[in-house]
Write a protein that holds these residues in place. Sequence first.
Motif, PDB file in Angstrom:
ATOM      1  N   ASN A 183      -3.527 -15.274  34.436  1.00  0.00           N
ATOM      2  CA  ASN A 183      -2.909 -15.665  35.712  1.00  0.00           C
ATOM      3  C   ASN A 183      -2.036 -14.626  36.393  1.00  0.00           C
ATOM      4  O   ASN A 183      -1.063 -14.973  37.053  1.00  0.00           O
ATOM      5  CB  ASN A 183      -2.060 -16.930  35.546  1.00  0.00           C
ATOM      6  N   ASN A 184      -2.292 -13.346  36.192  1.00  0.00           N
ATOM      7  CA  ASN A 184      -1.594 -12.383  37.042  1.00  0.00           C
ATOM      8  C   ASN A 184      -2.487 -11.177  37.321  1.00  0.00           C
ATOM      9  O   ASN A 184      -3.459 -10.921  36.610  1.00  0.00           O
ATOM     10  CB  ASN A 184      -0.230 -11.975  36.469  1.00  0.00           C
ATOM     11  N   PHE A 185      -2.117 -10.470  38.358  1.00  0.00           N
ATOM     12  CA  PHE A 185      -2.962  -9.398  38.872  1.00  0.00           C
ATOM     13  C   PHE A 185      -3.155  -8.278  37.845  1.00  0.00           C
ATOM     14  O   PHE A 185      -4.272  -7.793  37.645  1.00  0.00           O
ATOM     15  CB  PHE A 185      -2.324  -8.854  40.158  1.00  0.00           C
ATOM     16  N   ILE A 186      -2.081  -7.920  37.172  1.00  0.00           N
ATOM     17  CA  ILE A 186      -2.144  -6.826  36.193  1.00  0.00           C
ATOM     18  C   ILE A 186      -3.121  -7.170  35.077  1.00  0.00           C
ATOM     19  O   ILE A 186      -3.953  -6.363  34.659  1.00  0.00           O
ATOM     20  CB  ILE A 186      -0.739  -6.561  35.592  1.00  0.00           C
ATOM     21  N   SER A 187      -3.032  -8.399  34.607  1.00  0.00           N
ATOM     22  CA  SER A 187      -3.916  -8.848  33.552  1.00  0.00           C
ATOM     23  C   SER A 187      -5.379  -8.805  34.011  1.00  0.00           C
ATOM     24  O   SER A 187      -6.275  -8.379  33.275  1.00  0.00           O
ATOM     25  CB  SER A 187      -3.504 -10.258  33.138  1.00  0.00           C
ATOM     26  N   LEU A 188      -5.607  -9.229  35.242  1.00  0.00           N
ATOM     27  CA  LEU A 188      -6.969  -9.205  35.794  1.00  0.00           C
ATOM     28  C   LEU A 188      -7.503  -7.774  35.859  1.00  0.00           C
ATOM     29  O   LEU A 188      -8.645  -7.499  35.468  1.00  0.00           O
ATOM     30  CB  LEU A 188      -6.975  -9.851  37.179  1.00  0.00           C
ATOM     31  N   LEU A 189      -6.654  -6.857  36.333  1.00  0.00           N
ATOM     32  CA  LEU A 189      -7.097  -5.465  36.435  1.00  0.00           C
ATOM     33  C   LEU A 189      -7.425  -4.897  35.058  1.00  0.00           C
ATOM     34  O   LEU A 189      -8.440  -4.223  34.866  1.00  0.00           O
ATOM     35  CB  LEU A 189      -6.014  -4.603  37.097  1.00  0.00           C
ATOM     36  N   ASN A 190      -6.573  -5.196  34.089  1.00  0.00           N
ATOM     37  CA  ASN A 190      -6.826  -4.715  32.731  1.00  0.00           C
ATOM     38  C   ASN A 190      -8.152  -5.246  32.198  1.00  0.00           C
ATOM     39  O   ASN A 190      -8.929  -4.516  31.582  1.00  0.00           O
ATOM     40  CB  ASN A 190      -5.673  -5.110  31.803  1.00  0.00           C
ATOM     41  N   LEU A 191      -8.385  -6.526  32.441  1.00  0.00           N
ATOM     42  CA  LEU A 191      -9.633  -7.132  31.978  1.00  0.00           C
ATOM     43  C   LEU A 191     -10.847  -6.458  32.631  1.00  0.00           C
ATOM     44  O   LEU A 191     -11.803  -6.072  31.948  1.00  0.00           O
ATOM     45  CB  LEU A 191      -9.624  -8.635  32.280  1.00  0.00           C
ATOM     46  N   ASP A 226      -4.050  -6.166  27.137  1.00  0.00           N
ATOM     47  CA  ASP A 226      -2.591  -6.044  27.249  1.00  0.00           C
ATOM     48  C   ASP A 226      -2.190  -6.168  28.715  1.00  0.00           C
ATOM     49  O   ASP A 226      -3.017  -6.203  29.620  1.00  0.00           O
ATOM     50  CB  ASP A 226      -2.090  -4.743  26.620  1.00  0.00           C
ATOM     51  N   ASN A 227      -0.893  -6.234  28.919  1.00  0.00           N
ATOM     52  CA  ASN A 227      -0.388  -6.395  30.276  1.00  0.00           C
ATOM     53  C   ASN A 227       0.209  -5.097  30.787  1.00  0.00           C
ATOM     54  O   ASN A 227       1.236  -5.087  31.438  1.00  0.00           O
ATOM     55  CB  ASN A 227       0.653  -7.512  30.293  1.00  0.00           C
ATOM     56  N   ASN A 228      -0.465  -4.012  30.456  1.00  0.00           N
ATOM     57  CA  ASN A 228       0.099  -2.711  30.760  1.00  0.00           C
ATOM     58  C   ASN A 228       0.007  -2.392  32.253  1.00  0.00           C
ATOM     59  O   ASN A 228      -1.069  -2.358  32.831  1.00  0.00           O
ATOM     60  CB  ASN A 228      -0.668  -1.651  29.953  1.00  0.00           C
ATOM     61  N   GLU A 229       1.159  -2.140  32.866  1.00  0.00           N
ATOM     62  CA  GLU A 229       1.172  -1.870  34.305  1.00  0.00           C
ATOM     63  C   GLU A 229       0.596  -0.511  34.659  1.00  0.00           C
ATOM     64  O   GLU A 229       0.347  -0.221  35.823  1.00  0.00           O
ATOM     65  CB  GLU A 229       2.602  -1.993  34.852  1.00  0.00           C
ATOM     66  N   ASN A 230       0.412   0.298  33.648  1.00  0.00           N
ATOM     67  CA  ASN A 230      -0.173   1.608  33.902  1.00  0.00           C
ATOM     68  C   ASN A 230      -1.578   1.498  34.496  1.00  0.00           C
ATOM     69  O   ASN A 230      -2.094   2.442  35.079  1.00  0.00           O
ATOM     70  CB  ASN A 230      -0.196   2.412  32.597  1.00  0.00           C
ATOM     71  N   LYS A 256      -5.632   4.385  46.650  1.00  0.00           N
ATOM     72  CA  LYS A 256      -4.588   3.395  46.951  1.00  0.00           C
ATOM     73  C   LYS A 256      -5.124   2.283  47.835  1.00  0.00           C
ATOM     74  O   LYS A 256      -4.802   1.115  47.667  1.00  0.00           O
ATOM     75  CB  LYS A 256      -3.439   4.090  47.692  1.00  0.00           C
ATOM     76  N   ASN A 257      -5.916   2.688  48.820  1.00  0.00           N
ATOM     77  CA  ASN A 257      -6.495   1.718  49.731  1.00  0.00           C
ATOM     78  C   ASN A 257      -7.322   0.676  49.005  1.00  0.00           C
ATOM     79  O   ASN A 257      -7.275  -0.512  49.314  1.00  0.00           O
ATOM     80  CB  ASN A 257      -7.438   2.436  50.708  1.00  0.00           C
ATOM     81  N   ILE A 258      -8.106   1.150  48.058  1.00  0.00           N
ATOM     82  CA  ILE A 258      -8.990   0.246  47.323  1.00  0.00           C
ATOM     83  C   ILE A 258      -8.167  -0.702  46.465  1.00  0.00           C
ATOM     84  O   ILE A 258      -8.436  -1.902  46.399  1.00  0.00           O
ATOM     85  CB  ILE A 258     -10.019   1.060  46.517  1.00  0.00           C
ATOM     86  N   LEU A 259      -7.110  -0.176  45.867  1.00  0.00           N
ATOM     87  CA  LEU A 259      -6.218  -1.052  45.101  1.00  0.00           C
ATOM     88  C   LEU A 259      -5.640  -2.136  46.009  1.00  0.00           C
ATOM     89  O   LEU A 259      -5.566  -3.304  45.638  1.00  0.00           O
ATOM     90  CB  LEU A 259      -5.087  -0.241  44.468  1.00  0.00           C
ATOM     91  N   LYS A 260      -5.245  -1.737  47.203  1.00  0.00           N
ATOM     92  CA  LYS A 260      -4.655  -2.698  48.133  1.00  0.00           C
ATOM     93  C   LYS A 260      -5.670  -3.787  48.506  1.00  0.00           C
ATOM     94  O   LYS A 260      -5.346  -4.970  48.526  1.00  0.00           O
ATOM     95  CB  LYS A 260      -4.173  -1.973  49.383  1.00  0.00           C
ATOM     96  N   THR A 261      -6.897  -3.364  48.784  1.00  0.00           N
ATOM     97  CA  THR A 261      -7.937  -4.351  49.086  1.00  0.00           C
ATOM     98  C   THR A 261      -8.106  -5.319  47.926  1.00  0.00           C
ATOM     99  O   THR A 261      -8.231  -6.531  48.119  1.00  0.00           O
ATOM    100  CB  THR A 261      -9.269  -3.639  49.376  1.00  0.00           C
ATOM    101  N   MET A 262      -8.087  -4.777  46.692  1.00  0.00           N
ATOM    102  CA  MET A 262      -8.244  -5.646  45.517  1.00  0.00           C
ATOM    103  C   MET A 262      -7.085  -6.637  45.417  1.00  0.00           C
ATOM    104  O   MET A 262      -7.270  -7.807  45.072  1.00  0.00           O
ATOM    105  CB  MET A 262      -8.342  -4.792  44.245  1.00  0.00           C
ATOM    106  N   TYR A 263      -5.883  -6.138  45.730  1.00  0.00           N
ATOM    107  CA  TYR A 263      -4.720  -7.023  45.676  1.00  0.00           C
ATOM    108  C   TYR A 263      -4.829  -8.138  46.719  1.00  0.00           C
ATOM    109  O   TYR A 263      -4.587  -9.309  46.425  1.00  0.00           O
ATOM    110  CB  TYR A 263      -3.435  -6.213  45.882  1.00  0.00           C
TER     111      TYR A 263
END
Lengths: 404, 246
Positions: free
Chosen positions: B9-17, B50-54, B65-72
């Motif tokens: 249930n959070n964005f960081i976790s989704l990105l890691n997955l 893991d929930n690593n913000e890196n 950066k743009n692509i990250l923003k679109t994903m967010y």
Amino acid sequence: MELKEKLRILADSAKYDASCSSSGSKRSNDGGIGNAAFSGICHSFSSDGRCISLLKILMTNACIYDCKYCINRKSNNIKRAIFSPEEISSITINFYRRNYIEGLFLSSGIIKSPNYTMEKIIETVKLLRHKYKFNGYIHAKAIPGASEYLIKELGLLVDRLSANIEFTSNDSLKLLAPNKETKKAEDIMNYIKLSKSRKFVPAGQSTQMIIGATKETDYDIISKSENMYNNYKLKRVFYSAYISVNKDNLLPTLEVPPLRREHRLYQADWLLRFYNYKVNDLLDKNNPNFNILLDPKADWALRHLEEFPKEINKASYYDLLKVPGIGVKSAKRIILSRKHFKLDYNDLKKMGIVLKRAKYFITCNNKYFISENYFNKNFIKTNLILEDKETINNNISQLSLFNE
Amino acid sequence: MNNIYIYNNNFISLLNLINILIINNTKPDNIKQIDYNPTLFDNLIKLNIDNNENIINIIIKNTSKNILKTMYYLYLSRDDNKELIIYYFYKNSLKYKDNIYSMRNLKCVSEALKISQYVSRENHKFKGFTRFKELKNNILYAEINPTNNIIYILAIHFKKRLSNEYFIIKDITRNIFSIYDKKDIYIVNGDNFRLYEESHKSDFIEDLWKEFYKTIGIESRKNNRCRMNFMPKKYWKYIVEMSDEI
Ligand code: SF4
């Protein structure tokens, strides 16, 4: 008089000014309240469908002039009111904190003299900027005839300044507004254009013309706009369909304001500013008014059918822009995408390009959307007119609010 | 069976997955939050992520950066399949980088951009439509009912212009609050937070505004359809000058 009643009177007398845009400024918040959003923000929409972005009011409607077309003219017997600078500032701040508005659009009837009026406007804006540390958007009217040093002072405080030209010719203006001269408004525009400072009127200047109160043709009007865009680097010209508020034998009595005509002028204005059209492409002395049934771009395309259909995979950017229904955004998308793919009708749909009108004027991989036998003027015209009727009722005031 | 991968249930976790899935060359049938109700045909898979913000830096390095923003923005959308859309959008972005924005003829790209733009547009609308009232202790309080989960990006906008005010925005549909304390923005769930403050009963400023709103429309230009186009009725309830008209 109660504050609420004052607000009613002074908003009521300001509402005929078409401009309410809050775009074009990047003023940031340095420790006070407010900033400006470059693209502008609409906070509400009034019952006539127009965007409400600014607290649009007059400082006073007690005007010493007697412009025939104006509700506030001296000879009208209406309730008069005047705001103090403190009252205006406090309403602005309180509205802004609650996010009702982006800022203030302050204009005024003439009190005593143009200079005195300007001084009062400056006093108000100063109070907002300095005492209240307000960094939101401020659009002020520059009063024609006021001294240059006052225009300079005001221009350094506000985001946008405007002086209304009202009519294309000085003769019309003199006739309907005996105290005004076209030259005085243009002097202000010229002064603003010549200023080099970045802090001076950062969102640029605009002006407004009244449509349908005099005999001027669309050709006269749009030529005047082209001329002002070129000479004074205006950000916007606003067009305001004349609304009969006064009876006067010099003025027409219109049951309804000429909204269609106003809409066509906005469309043509748009073509001048973003699509590289010149007035002479659109109208000339023998054909001086826009077609009420068709928008100016479609009208142009039908008169130049020999230039069509355009092949989507080959046409240049400006050729794509000539296709009715294809705007700046769509044209850019097409140019970018076709570098990677050959485009067919399905691709266009996926790309979010609306083919409703465009389909009559294009081919995709040399294919027309139906049998090419249908590529003729009457067929296309009939279809476009039908479609235009549908959209126009929905969007009649949309063009006036497009961001710059 | 559908292989459904689960994240926290959070964005960081989704990105890691998503990152792990792509590294391992695994093609998910879908990706869902931890509270997902599986059907009979679903096979839930919970990887050890893991929930690593890196991961933010990794995504930016691999794309932009743009692509990250679109994903967010996609993540903030209400769309039921947003996770899968993010997965495919990212996968394609690895290949095309910023050129992805001109590849709308790929279905997964046009879909992704349509949804992220919808979020962005709705956020822009609420920059205008949000209405604060003043609570008794000077706190500004607004209730909104956006379709997408924009409360955080919206608060960033208000933080800039109202930096010297305390404000709270409540997303009525999701029962979450964003709270600004003149310094930072916090997102708080309504289950853990209750607002006891009351607003002033009669509000002079609000009355003034309604009067202004009523006055500024021009009768002979009346156009309700046009107004509705720009300001859809579903938002009216929380727009103070409109709430009387419903
Ligand atoms: S100067 Fe003319 S247009 Fe302006 S408020 Fe006075 S009467 Fe009206």
